[in-house]
Scaffold this active site. Structure first.
Site, PDB file in Angstrom:
ATOM      1  N   HIS A 191      91.430  23.299 -16.140  1.00 54.41           N
ATOM      2  CA  HIS A 191      91.741  22.065 -15.420  1.00 54.41           C
ATOM      3  C   HIS A 191      92.045  22.339 -13.955  1.00 54.41           C
ATOM      4  O   HIS A 191      91.593  21.624 -13.067  1.00 54.41           O
ATOM      5  CB  HIS A 191      92.952  21.382 -16.065  1.00 54.41           C
ATOM      6  CG  HIS A 191      92.606  20.612 -17.301  1.00 54.41           C
ATOM      7  ND1 HIS A 191      93.500  20.408 -18.325  1.00 54.41           N
ATOM      8  CD2 HIS A 191      91.462  20.003 -17.684  1.00 54.41           C
ATOM      9  CE1 HIS A 191      92.917  19.697 -19.273  1.00 54.41           C
ATOM     10  NE2 HIS A 191      91.697  19.439 -18.913  1.00 54.41           N
ATOM     11  N   ARG A 224      78.716   9.331 -19.635  1.00 52.42           N
ATOM     12  CA  ARG A 224      78.998   9.944 -20.932  1.00 52.42           C
ATOM     13  C   ARG A 224      79.947   9.026 -21.682  1.00 52.42           C
ATOM     14  O   ARG A 224      81.024   8.702 -21.186  1.00 52.42           O
ATOM     15  CB  ARG A 224      79.638  11.318 -20.754  1.00 52.42           C
ATOM     16  CG  ARG A 224      79.944  12.009 -22.091  1.00 52.42           C
ATOM     17  CD  ARG A 224      80.559  13.375 -21.882  1.00 52.42           C
ATOM     18  NE  ARG A 224      81.929  13.286 -21.366  1.00 52.42           N
ATOM     19  CZ  ARG A 224      82.623  14.336 -20.928  1.00 52.42           C
ATOM     20  NH1 ARG A 224      82.080  15.538 -20.907  1.00 52.42           N
ATOM     21  NH2 ARG A 224      83.860  14.183 -20.487  1.00 52.42           N
ATOM     22  N   ASP A 275      81.508  23.685 -22.125  1.00 49.38           N
ATOM     23  CA  ASP A 275      81.643  23.768 -23.582  1.00 49.38           C
ATOM     24  C   ASP A 275      80.550  24.627 -24.193  1.00 49.38           C
ATOM     25  O   ASP A 275      80.777  25.302 -25.208  1.00 49.38           O
ATOM     26  CB  ASP A 275      81.623  22.368 -24.214  1.00 49.38           C
ATOM     27  CG  ASP A 275      83.029  21.778 -24.324  1.00 49.38           C
ATOM     28  OD1 ASP A 275      83.963  22.546 -24.630  1.00 49.38           O
ATOM     29  OD2 ASP A 275      83.197  20.574 -24.113  1.00 49.38           O
ATOM     30  N   CYS A 315      75.327  19.336 -15.901  1.00 47.36           N
ATOM     31  CA  CYS A 315      76.482  18.613 -15.373  1.00 47.36           C
ATOM     32  C   CYS A 315      77.760  19.420 -15.542  1.00 47.36           C
ATOM     33  O   CYS A 315      78.849  18.939 -15.226  1.00 47.36           O
ATOM     34  CB  CYS A 315      76.635  17.248 -16.048  1.00 47.36           C
ATOM     35  SG  CYS A 315      76.998  17.332 -17.821  1.00 47.36           S
TER      36      CYS A 315
END
Length: 556
Positions: A186, A325, A439, A486
């Site tokens: 983050h 998304r 991810d 992205c």
């Protein structure tokens, strides 16, 4: 004496200044016993402190806006977790003070998650920050956080909690260095959004003495301790050249020979739009819609509220491309009304599209809101599903889009290796792919994106990850469809050239990175990018891949 330390560069730019350390958290509270008659009062103190900290985090999020808001609101939800509060009450009932009960309850939760191998164990900085803020309030001592200073400085910390990063003042904080974290943590994402140079996963960062002069290169990951005047001059000259190149580079993204590579922005909501427009984004490549749902973890936002927020973003890019998304709930973004509370490993459980297919009314409302928001606008709306595993997932999403009357392109995110391996099959149901490299790396290497100890496996230069990108892009090309990136990989200018060489058709990133990527792409032809991509894939490590690509592009 000048020395050089090497971490992971996560936000471009050079910062030169004196070290200031993050204010340390409260130490462990004393273990004192309270009489039974004081238990109710202590439980009330604990609840008041928890509610105050949650409110403060939410307020910080409202001030910061965008991605920071979503992150901080997730932290506020963590503070008020019902199971944690029940444990705090139980500990107070058997004699603990409020501050000691909070400290011990959070410690037990942390240990439980780590022992079970759960995804949230990686949120160490977030969890510890919430605990420290609650305990500080109970003890009546200053909150941990950014040091007070009237002179610019380089901030050094073991890790930075989102609450600290979100409200950094770039006029005072020249850059930051952390011992923990990774390229997709983050703090790294928020640093890029702020445009603050940052290096993470730097061993021994905490040992840098207060007041030491350091030069931080957020592009290379180098931190120069006590740099010579000559070194500072070289770094400053290099930074000046880079700024000049950025200001000279305008217009759509393209290689030197005119091969178009649309450069899009990742946004978390309307607050992120002005920076994207100013950076010359050609549209939005990832509109994270979670920010709307994190306002209230117990209820989904109304259709009207969603329409209003979506339209603000769509209107900002007339005749541009906006890729939305749909809600990616679960794992590190739990929502009470959607997310199972008892999953042994939320990262491998019901998250993303799986959650939405289990709650079709939530998906239907969101898709209907998007359809209404786009009515009458010339924008090119594209909608994609997170965590698509196979063709069955892709078909279920496309069917839901059609049933909602959505006039848009439907796409699938490639975040699971199975989706990359079977991309051609998935493309029978959808019209485009978008690679979420954060991810995808996490699932490819079984390496939590928040854990500094495995940050090398989160490096988007890993050849195995490049292989999966290439496979997805080749599949899309064979089907005559598009394949964008992205994930944060797109924000690395050199890697952006390699991704272009792998066949990726668009790149989306934080707004602050767009000028860097645009200027770098414009230096090289498509053929050079393709040769650099081949050299990177032929390497055996992330470091070798980066070096091989650099050698090709520099003509060595």
């Amino acid at each position: 004496m000048e020395t050089t330390l090497r971490g992971v560069g996560v936000s471009h730019g050079v910062a030169i200044g004196e070290v200031r350390h993050m204010g340390t958290a409260v130490l462990e509270p004393p273990a004192k016993q309270i009489p039974p008659q004081d238990a109710e009062r202590e439980q009330g103190r604990a609840r008041q402190a928890v509610d105050a900290v949650a409110a403060d985090l939410t307020a910080r999020g409202n001030l910061a806006g965008g991605e920071a808001q979503a992150v901080l609101e997730a932290q506020a939800m963590m503070a008020q977790d019902p199971e944690l509060m029940a444990d705090v009450d139980r500990r107070i009932a058997v004699g603990s003070t409020a501050e000691r009960a909070v400290y011990d309850a959070f410690a037990a939760y942390r240990e439980l998650l780590a022992g079970a191998g759960e995804y949230l164990a990686g949120r160490v900085a977030d969890l510890d920050d919430v605990r420290n803020r609650i305990v500080a309030r109970l003890l009546g001592v200053p909150m941990p956080g950014v040091p007070d200073s009237d002179r610019p400085y380089v901030l050094v910390a073991r890790d930075l909690a989102p609450a600290d990063t979100a409200l950094l003042d770039p006029s005072l904080v020249l850059g930051f260095v952390t011992e923990e974290g990774g390229p997709t943590s983050h703090s790294a994402i928020l640093a890029r959004a702020l445009g603050v140079p940052a290096v993470v996963a730097l061993p021994g960062a905490g040992e840098l003495a207060e007041g030491t002069v350091v030069a931080v290169d957020g592009s290379t990951g180098d931190v120069f301790v006590n740099p010579s005047d000559e070194k500072k001059a070289r770094l400053e000259a290099s930074a000046a050249e880079r700024r000049a190149a950025l200001s000279a580079s305008t217009g759509p993204g393209a290689t030197a020979d005119g091969h178009k590579v649309p450069l899009l922005a990742n946004v978390g909501g309307p607050a992120d739009v002005p920076a994207a427009v100013e950076a010359g984004a050609e549209g939005v490549g990832l509109f994270r819609t979670e920010f709307l749902f994190l306002d209230d973890s117990k209820n989904a936002p109304s259709e009207e509220k969603q329409v209003e927020a979506y339209r603000q973003v769509l209107e900002a890019f007339p005749e541009g491309r906006v890729v939305v998304r749909v809600l990616d709930a679960g794992a590190d973004k739990p929502l009470d009304f959607l997310t199972p509370a008892d999953e042994p490993n939320p990262a491998l459980g019901v998250r993303g599209l799986r959650t939405l297919l289990d709650h079709p009314e939530v998906l239907r409302t969101q898709l209907t809101a998007l359809a209404r928001a786009a009515e009458g606008l010339p924008v090119y709306l594209e909608v994609m599903a997170p965590m698509v595993a196979d063709r069955r997932d892709a078909k279920a999403f496309a069917d839901a889009c059609r049933e909602a009357g959505l006039r848009a392109k439907f796409g699938a995110m490639v975040e699971i290796p199975s989706a990359a391996l079977r991309a051609r099959s998935i493309l029978q149901e959808v019209e485009f792919l978008s690679l979420g490299t954060n991810d995808l790396a996490q699932y490819t290497f079984a390496a939590d994106r928040q854990v500094g100890a495995v940050s090398r496996l989160q490096d988007p230069w890993q050849p195995a990850l490049l292989d999966l990108v290439a496979l997805s892009a080749e599949s899309a090309r064979a089907e005559g469809k598009s394949c964008g990136v992205c994930g944060e990989a797109a924000s690395d200018p050199l890697l952006a050239c390699v991704l272009t060489g792998l066949g990726v058709t668009s790149l989306s990133m934080g707004a602050a990175s767009i000028p860097y990527v645009r200027a770098t792409l414009a230096k090289y032809t498509l053929a050079q990018c393709e040769r650099a991509a081949a050299a990177a894939r032929a390497a055996d490590s992330a470091e070798e891949a980066r070096g091989a690509a650099q050698a090709v592009l520099s003509g060595e």
